[in-house]
Design an enzyme around this catalytic site. Structure first.
Site, PDB file in Angstrom:
ATOM      1  N   ASP A   4      32.950  17.070 -33.261  1.00 40.94           N
ATOM      2  CA  ASP A   4      32.192  16.166 -34.139  1.00 40.94           C
ATOM      3  C   ASP A   4      32.820  16.204 -35.527  1.00 40.94           C
ATOM      4  O   ASP A   4      32.128  16.221 -36.542  1.00 40.94           O
ATOM      5  CB  ASP A   4      30.702  16.555 -34.213  1.00 40.94           C
ATOM      6  CG  ASP A   4      29.881  15.496 -34.953  1.00 40.94           C
ATOM      7  OD1 ASP A   4      28.769  15.819 -35.433  1.00 40.94           O
ATOM      8  OD2 ASP A   4      30.383  14.357 -35.099  1.00 40.94           O
ATOM      9  N   ASP A  19      29.047  22.727 -38.886  1.00 40.56           N
ATOM     10  CA  ASP A  19      28.433  22.040 -37.743  1.00 40.56           C
ATOM     11  C   ASP A  19      29.243  22.185 -36.472  1.00 40.56           C
ATOM     12  O   ASP A  19      29.849  21.226 -36.004  1.00 40.56           O
ATOM     13  CB  ASP A  19      28.284  20.561 -38.073  1.00 40.56           C
ATOM     14  CG  ASP A  19      26.852  20.302 -38.457  1.00 40.56           C
ATOM     15  OD1 ASP A  19      26.448  19.156 -38.618  1.00 40.56           O
ATOM     16  OD2 ASP A  19      26.132  21.299 -38.601  1.00 40.56           O
TER      17      ASP A  19
HETATM   18  N1  LIG Z   1      25.839  23.674 -41.281  1.00 42.77           N
HETATM   19  C1  LIG Z   1      25.736  23.018 -42.216  1.00 42.77           C
HETATM   20  C2  LIG Z   1      25.574  22.153 -43.277  1.00 42.77           C
HETATM   21  C3  LIG Z   1      25.670  22.444 -44.606  1.00 42.77           C
HETATM   22  C4  LIG Z   1      25.940  23.721 -45.269  1.00 42.77           C
HETATM   23  C5  LIG Z   1      25.984  23.731 -46.664  1.00 42.77           C
HETATM   24  C6  LIG Z   1      26.233  24.893 -47.323  1.00 42.77           C
HETATM   25  N2  LIG Z   1      26.457  26.041 -46.661  1.00 42.77           N
HETATM   26  C7  LIG Z   1      26.413  26.064 -45.303  1.00 42.77           C
HETATM   27  C8  LIG Z   1      26.155  24.923 -44.574  1.00 42.77           C
HETATM   28  C9  LIG Z   1      25.303  20.731 -42.940  1.00 42.77           C
HETATM   29  O1  LIG Z   1      24.959  19.934 -43.786  1.00 42.77           O
HETATM   30  N3  LIG Z   1      25.473  20.312 -41.671  1.00 42.77           N
HETATM   31  C10 LIG Z   1      25.297  18.900 -41.335  1.00 42.77           C
HETATM   32  C11 LIG Z   1      23.848  18.566 -41.145  1.00 42.77           C
HETATM   33  C12 LIG Z   1      22.988  19.477 -40.511  1.00 42.77           C
HETATM   34  C13 LIG Z   1      21.649  19.126 -40.340  1.00 42.77           C
HETATM   35  C14 LIG Z   1      21.190  17.874 -40.767  1.00 42.77           C
HETATM   36  C15 LIG Z   1      22.073  16.985 -41.402  1.00 42.77           C
HETATM   37  C16 LIG Z   1      23.400  17.328 -41.591  1.00 42.77           C
END
Ligand SMILES: N#C/C(=C\c1ccncc1)C(=O)NCc1ccccc1
Length: 255
Positions: A190, A209
């Site tokens: 993805d 992700d």
């Molecule tokens: N893992 C992760 C993510 C951010 C993140 C930021 C800072 N530190 C760790 C992870 C993220 O946005 N993933 C995409 C997502 C997940 C759920 C809903 C919408 C979009």
């Protein structure tokens, strides 16, 4: 005249209520009782000191900021009530690592969360920059927060790039795709400008992700890789990068 006013006011009130219930609904079916129990346990164990606001919200999961005992954390909570776990099927049911799980929603989402932790660990040990994986407990994944003082690093999608910055990031993204493939035996599945964060300090990409990432044994891994390559080339074409998909595939899969 008065009558119309009254009706308008009633309509407004119902609109406000609906908005609240809309917001509540989003928050609510992530924080269902079982999820709150796990958060409570994690807090008692000192793993989470305080929960912050939502960093990202989506139909499958929400990501929240949290304070850990020694560093900032990102807490990803998969929605049990979401109907989109069907989409997960395409990835998980054919994955040799998960053929034995019962086909019910909670088990699929718990397996998916464990898979994301496992994939982050494998990506990290292969040398790909990802959030440091901390733990997975049922539908909750805890990882290192990629950002500073509650502000997450920007998505590649929202990062302004000048001159040769784009080419440098592109080369690193391709190198990470190769490491993922050759050393972690994984395809992100993805990958796009929506799932890459950019560390503004050194403009390095961070893959996020990885719940849907699959091993090369997955029957559709080559198709998922090709789609990742197309997404990356489409995005970087705006910076004048003209590589062909076949060239990238060769770089990534090179012996
Ligand atoms: N893992 C992760 C993510 C951010 C993140 C930021 C800072 N530190 C760790 C992870 C993220 O946005 N993933 C995409 C997502 C997940 C759920 C809903 C919408 C979009």
């Amino acid at each position: 005249e008065k009558k119309i006013k009254r009706i308008d006011r009633a309509k407004d009130k119902s609109r406000v209520r609906e908005k609240d219930s809309e917001r509540l609904k989003v928050e609510e079916n992530v924080f269902d009782i079982p999820t709150l129990k796990i958060l409570y346990t994690l807090s008692n164990k000192g793993i989470i000191k305080a929960m912050g606001g939502a960093i990202s919200t989506g139909k499958e999961a929400n990501v929240f900021y949290a304070e850990g005992p020694d560093k900032e954390l990102a807490v990803k909570i998969y929605r049990i009530a979401s109907s989109t776990f069907k989409a997960m099927d395409a990835y998980i049911m054919k994955d040799p690592r998960f053929t034995n799980i019962r086909n019910n929603k909670r088990d699929i989402i718990f397996a998916w969360t464990r898979k994301e932790l496992q994939n982050l660990k494998r990506a990290k040990s292969a040398g790909v920059r990802v959030p440091e994986p901390v733990l997975a407990e049922k539908n909750i994944l805890i990882m290192e927060f990629m950002g500073e003082k509650e502000i997450p690093y920007p998505l590649l999608k929202n990062t302004y790039l000048e001159g040769d910055e784009a080419k440098l990031i592109f080369d690193t993204v391709v190198e990470y795709m190769r490491l993922l493939y050759k050393k972690a035996n994984l395809v992100h599945a993805d990958l796009s400008e929506y799932n890459i964060l950019i560390d503004p300090k050194d403009l390095t990409p961070i893959f996020i992700d990885m719940g849907q990432s699959v091993t090369l044994e997955h029957p559709n891994s080559q198709e998922f890789l090709y789609r990742d390559v197309q997404n990356i080339l489409r995005f970087f074409s705006r910076y004048g990068i003209k590589d062909k998909p076949e060239e990238l595939l060769k770089k990534i899969q090179a012996e």
